[in-house]
Scaffold this motif. Structure first.
Motif, PDB file in Angstrom:
ATOM      1  N   LYS A  75      -2.863   8.754  -4.236  1.00  0.00           N
ATOM      2  CA  LYS A  75      -3.208   8.122  -2.924  1.00  0.00           C
ATOM      3  C   LYS A  75      -2.666   6.791  -2.734  1.00  0.00           C
ATOM      4  O   LYS A  75      -2.456   6.006  -3.775  1.00  0.00           O
ATOM      5  CB  LYS A  75      -4.832   8.554  -2.990  1.00  0.00           C
ATOM      6  CG  LYS A  75      -5.740   7.518  -3.383  1.00  0.00           C
ATOM      7  CD  LYS A  75      -7.095   7.743  -3.006  1.00  0.00           C
ATOM      8  CE  LYS A  75      -8.096   6.485  -3.519  1.00  0.00           C
ATOM      9  NZ  LYS A  75      -7.813   5.206  -2.830  1.00  0.00           N
ATOM     10  N   LEU A  76      -2.970   6.482  -1.490  1.00  0.00           N
ATOM     11  CA  LEU A  76      -2.878   5.052  -1.249  1.00  0.00           C
ATOM     12  C   LEU A  76      -3.794   4.304  -1.554  1.00  0.00           C
ATOM     13  O   LEU A  76      -4.778   4.505  -1.309  1.00  0.00           O
ATOM     14  CB  LEU A  76      -2.589   4.956   0.629  1.00  0.00           C
ATOM     15  CG  LEU A  76      -1.428   5.705   1.224  1.00  0.00           C
ATOM     16  CD1 LEU A  76      -1.638   5.327   2.747  1.00  0.00           C
ATOM     17  CD2 LEU A  76      -0.231   5.120   0.841  1.00  0.00           C
ATOM     18  N   PRO A  77      -3.384   3.099  -2.489  1.00  0.00           N
ATOM     19  CA  PRO A  77      -4.402   2.526  -3.132  1.00  0.00           C
ATOM     20  C   PRO A  77      -5.093   1.279  -2.314  1.00  0.00           C
ATOM     21  O   PRO A  77      -4.327   0.766  -1.567  1.00  0.00           O
ATOM     22  CB  PRO A  77      -3.526   1.699  -4.245  1.00  0.00           C
ATOM     23  CG  PRO A  77      -2.075   1.503  -3.417  1.00  0.00           C
ATOM     24  CD  PRO A  77      -1.766   2.831  -2.728  1.00  0.00           C
ATOM     25  N   ARG A  78      -6.273   1.144  -2.508  1.00  0.00           N
ATOM     26  CA  ARG A  78      -6.852   0.048  -1.920  1.00  0.00           C
ATOM     27  C   ARG A  78      -6.203  -1.307  -2.560  1.00  0.00           C
ATOM     28  O   ARG A  78      -5.829  -1.225  -3.812  1.00  0.00           O
ATOM     29  CB  ARG A  78      -8.397   0.009  -1.998  1.00  0.00           C
ATOM     30  CG  ARG A  78      -9.031   1.108  -1.079  1.00  0.00           C
ATOM     31  CD  ARG A  78     -10.670   1.320  -1.110  1.00  0.00           C
ATOM     32  NE  ARG A  78     -11.070   0.778  -2.224  1.00  0.00           N
ATOM     33  CZ  ARG A  78     -11.384   1.683  -3.208  1.00  0.00           C
ATOM     34  NH1 ARG A  78     -11.180   3.044  -3.194  1.00  0.00           N
ATOM     35  NH2 ARG A  78     -12.156   1.203  -4.373  1.00  0.00           N
ATOM     36  N   LEU A  79      -6.324  -2.452  -2.222  1.00  0.00           N
ATOM     37  CA  LEU A  79      -6.148  -3.684  -2.722  1.00  0.00           C
ATOM     38  C   LEU A  79      -6.665  -3.772  -4.114  1.00  0.00           C
ATOM     39  O   LEU A  79      -6.239  -4.016  -5.290  1.00  0.00           O
ATOM     40  CB  LEU A  79      -6.503  -4.887  -2.063  1.00  0.00           C
ATOM     41  CG  LEU A  79      -5.794  -6.220  -2.573  1.00  0.00           C
ATOM     42  CD1 LEU A  79      -4.280  -6.111  -2.890  1.00  0.00           C
ATOM     43  CD2 LEU A  79      -5.891  -7.477  -1.614  1.00  0.00           C
ATOM     44  N   GLU A 116      -7.688  -1.479  -5.964  1.00  0.00           N
ATOM     45  CA  GLU A 116      -7.025  -0.367  -6.981  1.00  0.00           C
ATOM     46  C   GLU A 116      -5.905  -1.003  -7.637  1.00  0.00           C
ATOM     47  O   GLU A 116      -5.498  -0.901  -8.666  1.00  0.00           O
ATOM     48  CB  GLU A 116      -7.197   0.957  -6.347  1.00  0.00           C
ATOM     49  CG  GLU A 116      -8.434   1.269  -6.179  1.00  0.00           C
ATOM     50  CD  GLU A 116      -8.164   2.648  -5.216  1.00  0.00           C
ATOM     51  OE1 GLU A 116      -8.758   3.802  -5.564  1.00  0.00           O
ATOM     52  OE2 GLU A 116      -7.527   2.666  -4.126  1.00  0.00           O
ATOM     53  N   LEU A 117      -5.138  -1.528  -6.724  1.00  0.00           N
ATOM     54  CA  LEU A 117      -3.565  -2.129  -7.229  1.00  0.00           C
ATOM     55  C   LEU A 117      -3.950  -3.177  -8.015  1.00  0.00           C
ATOM     56  O   LEU A 117      -3.276  -3.457  -9.105  1.00  0.00           O
ATOM     57  CB  LEU A 117      -2.809  -2.614  -5.905  1.00  0.00           C
ATOM     58  CG  LEU A 117      -1.810  -2.974  -5.779  1.00  0.00           C
ATOM     59  CD1 LEU A 117      -0.608  -1.923  -6.542  1.00  0.00           C
ATOM     60  CD2 LEU A 117      -1.059  -3.954  -4.579  1.00  0.00           C
ATOM     61  N   ALA A 118      -4.927  -4.188  -7.600  1.00  0.00           N
ATOM     62  CA  ALA A 118      -5.191  -5.236  -8.889  1.00  0.00           C
ATOM     63  C   ALA A 118      -5.804  -4.877 -10.023  1.00  0.00           C
ATOM     64  O   ALA A 118      -5.146  -5.436 -11.212  1.00  0.00           O
ATOM     65  CB  ALA A 118      -6.380  -6.172  -7.874  1.00  0.00           C
ATOM     66  N   MET A 133       0.879  -1.088  -0.033  1.00  0.00           N
ATOM     67  CA  MET A 133       0.093  -0.047  -0.043  1.00  0.00           C
ATOM     68  C   MET A 133       0.877   1.140  -0.078  1.00  0.00           C
ATOM     69  O   MET A 133       0.569   2.134  -0.807  1.00  0.00           O
ATOM     70  CB  MET A 133      -1.010  -0.092   1.168  1.00  0.00           C
ATOM     71  CG  MET A 133      -1.855   1.211   1.180  1.00  0.00           C
ATOM     72  SD  MET A 133      -2.822   1.561   2.495  1.00  0.00           S
ATOM     73  CE  MET A 133      -4.299   0.425   2.367  1.00  0.00           C
ATOM     74  N   MET A 134       1.821   1.133   0.879  1.00  0.00           N
ATOM     75  CA  MET A 134       2.749   2.452   0.712  1.00  0.00           C
ATOM     76  C   MET A 134       3.601   2.668  -0.332  1.00  0.00           C
ATOM     77  O   MET A 134       3.883   3.680  -0.876  1.00  0.00           O
ATOM     78  CB  MET A 134       3.612   2.341   2.146  1.00  0.00           C
ATOM     79  CG  MET A 134       3.102   2.505   3.516  1.00  0.00           C
ATOM     80  SD  MET A 134       1.994   3.741   3.853  1.00  0.00           S
ATOM     81  CE  MET A 134       3.311   5.025   3.888  1.00  0.00           C
ATOM     82  N   TRP A 160       1.578   4.553  -7.322  1.00  0.00           N
ATOM     83  CA  TRP A 160       1.647   4.717  -8.698  1.00  0.00           C
ATOM     84  C   TRP A 160       0.397   3.927  -9.359  1.00  0.00           C
ATOM     85  O   TRP A 160      -0.047   3.997 -10.321  1.00  0.00           O
ATOM     86  CB  TRP A 160       2.666   3.729  -9.289  1.00  0.00           C
ATOM     87  CG  TRP A 160       3.129   2.356  -8.689  1.00  0.00           C
ATOM     88  CD1 TRP A 160       4.046   2.285  -7.748  1.00  0.00           C
ATOM     89  CD2 TRP A 160       2.432   1.140  -8.950  1.00  0.00           C
ATOM     90  NE1 TRP A 160       4.024   0.955  -7.442  1.00  0.00           N
ATOM     91  CE2 TRP A 160       2.990   0.276  -8.211  1.00  0.00           C
ATOM     92  CE3 TRP A 160       1.393   1.070  -9.754  1.00  0.00           C
ATOM     93  CZ2 TRP A 160       2.579  -1.065  -7.966  1.00  0.00           C
ATOM     94  CZ3 TRP A 160       1.135  -0.783  -9.618  1.00  0.00           C
ATOM     95  CH2 TRP A 160       1.660  -1.395  -8.671  1.00  0.00           C
ATOM     96  N   ALA A 161      -0.392   3.164  -8.422  1.00  0.00           N
ATOM     97  CA  ALA A 161      -1.684   2.466  -8.936  1.00  0.00           C
ATOM     98  C   ALA A 161      -2.964   3.236  -9.088  1.00  0.00           C
ATOM     99  O   ALA A 161      -3.951   2.861  -9.484  1.00  0.00           O
ATOM    100  CB  ALA A 161      -2.019   1.494  -7.942  1.00  0.00           C
ATOM    101  N   THR A 162      -2.735   4.561  -8.594  1.00  0.00           N
ATOM    102  CA  THR A 162      -4.047   5.430  -8.478  1.00  0.00           C
ATOM    103  C   THR A 162      -3.567   6.748  -9.301  1.00  0.00           C
ATOM    104  O   THR A 162      -2.398   7.107  -9.068  1.00  0.00           O
ATOM    105  CB  THR A 162      -4.285   5.811  -6.934  1.00  0.00           C
ATOM    106  OG1 THR A 162      -3.249   6.417  -6.243  1.00  0.00           O
ATOM    107  CG2 THR A 162      -4.716   4.611  -6.093  1.00  0.00           C
TER     108      THR A 162
END
Length: 187
Positions: free
Chosen positions: A135-139, A141-143, A124-125, A129-131
């Protein structure tokens, strides 16, 4: 000797506060070079206390589901053994720094299982780059960013979340989005 990464997730009776307890832990060991699953562990434990309604709404685990499970002190030596496995060079979790690692460390210490941890890595930290807005991505969003299927109906079960996270971890590593520390450092 193989280099293993321990991808883990935990579920608890509530937030990481002294009165709360872990109720589900999943650790899956993957070969860092081949990305193959080597071994997986899932433990459930009876917290001997109620589960906060807000936590139960997230993970769906009821106290009745845990009535016949051992308490954490019984499984803690096994959990410690997986964390301290001599081939594990890295422990990974999504929101690991904010939840999983401190909660697990506190619970292990509470039952007298002081643990030497290898390096840790919080996707998460390290996954901003996933958002789009950083912001810190939820899982989820990362997926989505890693093109890993994500089923909201199965989410927040430790085993499912570890499977999704491991896929994201290896996609992100192959694309140089995750730069994993794999040396002899300790956190």
């Amino acid at each position: 000797m193989r280099r293993l990464v321990n991808v883990c997730d935990t579920e608890g009776t509530g937030l990481n506060e002294p009165e709360h307890r872990l109720i589900e832990i999943c650790c899956r060991l993957y070969d860092l070079d081949t990305e193959e699953l080597v071994k997986g562990f899932v433990w459930r434990c009876n917290p001997l206390r109620k589960i906060d309604a807000s936590a139960q709404k997230v993970h769906g685990i009821r106290l009745d589901d845990l009535a016949n499970e051992p308490t954490f002190d019984v499984i803690a030596p096994q959990v410690r053994g997986v964390i301290e496995h001599p081939e594990v060079v890295l422990v990974v979790a999504h929101n690991g720094d904010g939840y999983d690692f401190p909660f697990l460390k506190r619970e292990l210490e509470r039952v007298g299982q002081r643990t030497t941890w290898p390096a840790t890595y919080d996707t998460m930290m390290k996954g901003r780059w996933a958002t789009a807005n950083g912001k810190l991505p939820r899982l989820q969003e990362l997926a989505t960013c890693c093109d890993v299927p994500y089923d909201r109906a199965k989410a927040h079960a430790a085993e499912y979340d570890v499977d999704v996270l491991a896929q994201c971890l290896f996609v992100g590593r192959r694309l140089n989005w995750f730069n994993l520390p794999t040396g002899p450092q300790s956190k």
